[in-house]
Design a protein around this motif. Structure first.
Motif, PDB file in Angstrom:
ATOM      1  N   GLU A  19       0.845  -1.616  -0.040  1.00 49.24           N
ATOM      2  CA  GLU A  19       0.321  -0.094   0.010  1.00 49.24           C
ATOM      3  C   GLU A  19       0.891   1.217   0.087  1.00 49.24           C
ATOM      4  O   GLU A  19       0.300   1.987  -0.029  1.00 49.24           O
ATOM      5  N   MET A  22       2.703   4.615   4.607  1.00 53.27           N
ATOM      6  CA  MET A  22       1.904   4.955   5.625  1.00 53.27           C
ATOM      7  C   MET A  22       1.803   5.891   6.912  1.00 53.27           C
ATOM      8  O   MET A  22       1.541   6.189   7.756  1.00 53.27           O
ATOM      9  N   HIS A  23       3.312   5.816   6.811  1.00 51.67           N
ATOM     10  CA  HIS A  23       4.006   6.811   8.479  1.00 51.67           C
ATOM     11  C   HIS A  23       5.411   7.198   7.994  1.00 51.67           C
ATOM     12  O   HIS A  23       6.325   5.929   7.579  1.00 51.67           O
ATOM     13  N   ASP A 131      -4.558   8.483   8.635  1.00 53.47           N
ATOM     14  CA  ASP A 131      -5.446   8.655   9.903  1.00 53.47           C
ATOM     15  C   ASP A 131      -6.064   7.580   9.308  1.00 53.47           C
ATOM     16  O   ASP A 131      -6.550   7.187   8.374  1.00 53.47           O
ATOM     17  N   GLN A 132      -5.967   6.379   9.902  1.00 53.45           N
ATOM     18  CA  GLN A 132      -6.932   5.351  10.028  1.00 53.45           C
ATOM     19  C   GLN A 132      -8.654   4.847  10.024  1.00 53.45           C
ATOM     20  O   GLN A 132      -8.642   4.602   9.272  1.00 53.45           O
ATOM     21  N   HIS A 133      -8.974   6.392  10.640  1.00 58.96           N
ATOM     22  CA  HIS A 133     -10.034   5.966  10.223  1.00 58.96           C
ATOM     23  C   HIS A 133     -11.660   7.256   9.475  1.00 58.96           C
ATOM     24  O   HIS A 133     -12.291   7.131   8.965  1.00 58.96           O
ATOM     25  N   GLU A 135     -10.554   8.323   5.693  1.00 57.49           N
ATOM     26  CA  GLU A 135      -9.624   8.487   3.829  1.00 57.49           C
ATOM     27  C   GLU A 135      -9.175  10.014   3.493  1.00 57.49           C
ATOM     28  O   GLU A 135     -10.053  10.514   3.589  1.00 57.49           O
TER      29      GLU A 135
END
Length: 149
Positions: A19, A22-23, A131-133, A135
Motif C-alpha cells: 500500500e 503510510m507512516h 489516519d486510519q479512521h 480516508e
C-alpha cells in the motif's frame, strides 16, 4: 516424449506490504519509515527491526554525525527498536542536547554505531501518518517541544 517431473516445495515467506508509505518520521534530520517494497525485495532485512533510514537532511545533526540512508536503525541508546512506533516512543523521551547512541545495520548486514546530539530548537522531530479512521487524511504530530530559553 520426455517425462515431466513435478515437485512441491514448501518455503517460508515474509510479508511485503504494497500500500506504500503510510507512516514517516523525521528525527535529527533523518527520514525514517518502514522499509519500502524495493528495499524489502533485495532479500536482506534485519530480524529485529523495521525502521529504515531513507534520507537525511543536509546540515542536520544526522548529517553532522555522518548517519547515512540505506540503513536500518537496530537500537536507540542500547534499547532494541522493532518498529517505527517503538522508535518514536523512545525518541520522545530524549531531551534537547542529549547524546544518543544509534546502532544501525546496512543493506549487507554490516553493523555500525553512531552518536548524535539532539537539537529540538532547529531540528524538531515529527511524524506524519495516514489516519486510519478517515480516508485521505494525514496527521502531523510533533515529537518534542523546543528548549525554554
Amino acid at each position: 516424449l520426455v517425462p515431466t517431473v513435478q515437485m512441491v516445495i514448501e518455503t517460508a515467506t515474509s510479508e511485503i506490504r504494497s500500500e506504500g508509505t503510510m507512516h514517516i518520521a523525521v528525527w535529527c534530520g533523518l527520514l525514517l519509515q518502514h522499509a519500502y517494497r524495493d528495499v524489502l525485495e533485495r532479500g536482506f532485512v534485519p530480524p529485529v527491526t523495521r525502521v529504515y533510514i531513507s534520507f537525511y537532511l543536509f546540515g542536520s545533526p544526522a548529517h553532522k554525525y555522518k548517519l547515512v540512508p540505506k540503513h536500518w536503525v537496530v537500537e536507540l541508546n542500547g534499547q532494541s527498536v522493532s518498529s517505527l512506533t517503538a522508535f518514536l516512543e523512545l525518541a520522545r523521551t530524549l531531551p534537547h542536547g542529549a547524546n544518543v547512541r544509534l546502532k544501525t545495520c546496512d543493506l549487507n548486514g554490516k553493523i555500525g554505531m553512531y552518536t548524535v546530539k539532539t537539537d529540538h530548537n532547529y531540528w524538531r522531530g515529527y511524524e506524519v501518518f495516514a489516519d486510519q479512521h478517515y480516508e485521505h487524511k494525514w496527521v502531523l504530530r510533533m515529537l518534542n517541544e523546543p528548549r525554554e530559553e
